[in-house]
Design a protein around this motif. Sequence first.
Motif: not given
Length: 346
Positions: A95-102
């Motif tokens: 993903a673009l950002r860790v929060e999206q991946a989570e």
Amino acid sequence: MRIGIIGCGRIARNHVSALRGIDGVRVAAVADVDARRARAFAQEHGVDKSFGDVEQLLDAGLGAVTICTPHAEHEAGVLAAARRGVHVLCEKPIALRVEQAERMITATDAAGVRFGVLFQRRFWPAAARIRAAIDDGRMGLPICGGVVARLNRGADYYRAEPWRGRWETEGGGVLMTQVIHHIDLLQWFMGPARKVTGRCATLVHQQIVEVEDTAAALIEFASGALATVQAGTTFQPGLGVQVWVSDAHGRTASLMESPEGIAYTDVRTLPGEETFAGAGGPSDLSLAEIHDHLAPYHALHIADFVAALRDGRDPAVTGREALRSLAIVEAVYESSRSGSAVELSS
């Protein structure tokens, strides 16, 4: 097993070729926001159905999908697959950002579907040899290591796709798109990272991109080990990428990617396995040629994902594992902006 492909750009060719080489697998449908491109791709590769909408594809009775869209669209594709209970293999970065991946990991866990992320360079024999030496004790846990990436990407590369070179759509530059593969290998060899200090700059391509073309970082690992990353897309010609690790006994193992897409063992000082190799070939291949070199390793990784579905096990690189390299890249960007070291959660 009926599998669909979301996104019909260049990398989807590696996916369809790999899937068609697996017994008992059928590429049943493809989708792209450009319905004409999806139709053309389906006709070229003998796929029965094509769609201009992901939800329509997911109505086609699929067991799994692979995602080959630009970075910013990965989250939406994975979440849509999770909502339908469809297993999903996503291109890197997760993903673009860790929060999206989570969010993606949480959604696929809740849905009970397998979620894999494609880091095909783990399937290079040169990379597998390093991991195997650590696993079987011929090499101790690395205490230091590094990535040195000297790549060439010019204006034509960035202008070929409108999403490249922009923070909003690509999420970063040389670290996010090229060297995340090698950061993944580094942390696969060295273990979880705990602190990152980094600097990023755009020193050559200022008139072309928003994102970094040059980066340097120091990574501290939970084991106490240290590693450095130096990366740029400013070299003419490109000189490839080296990933190396060394243990407390001074034993070193290293691989060199040169030309892009092909890796060989360039340094290995394990007793009885000494290797000191030279250059691997010409530099500055076209992106299509790089993808062709990587196609066999795409095939191995995609075959592992299909086998994981059949065996009821996790794929080689899960979403949670893929989050590790993204977290390191994001920490370099944050450290560069703040001027301070960034602590990573365990």
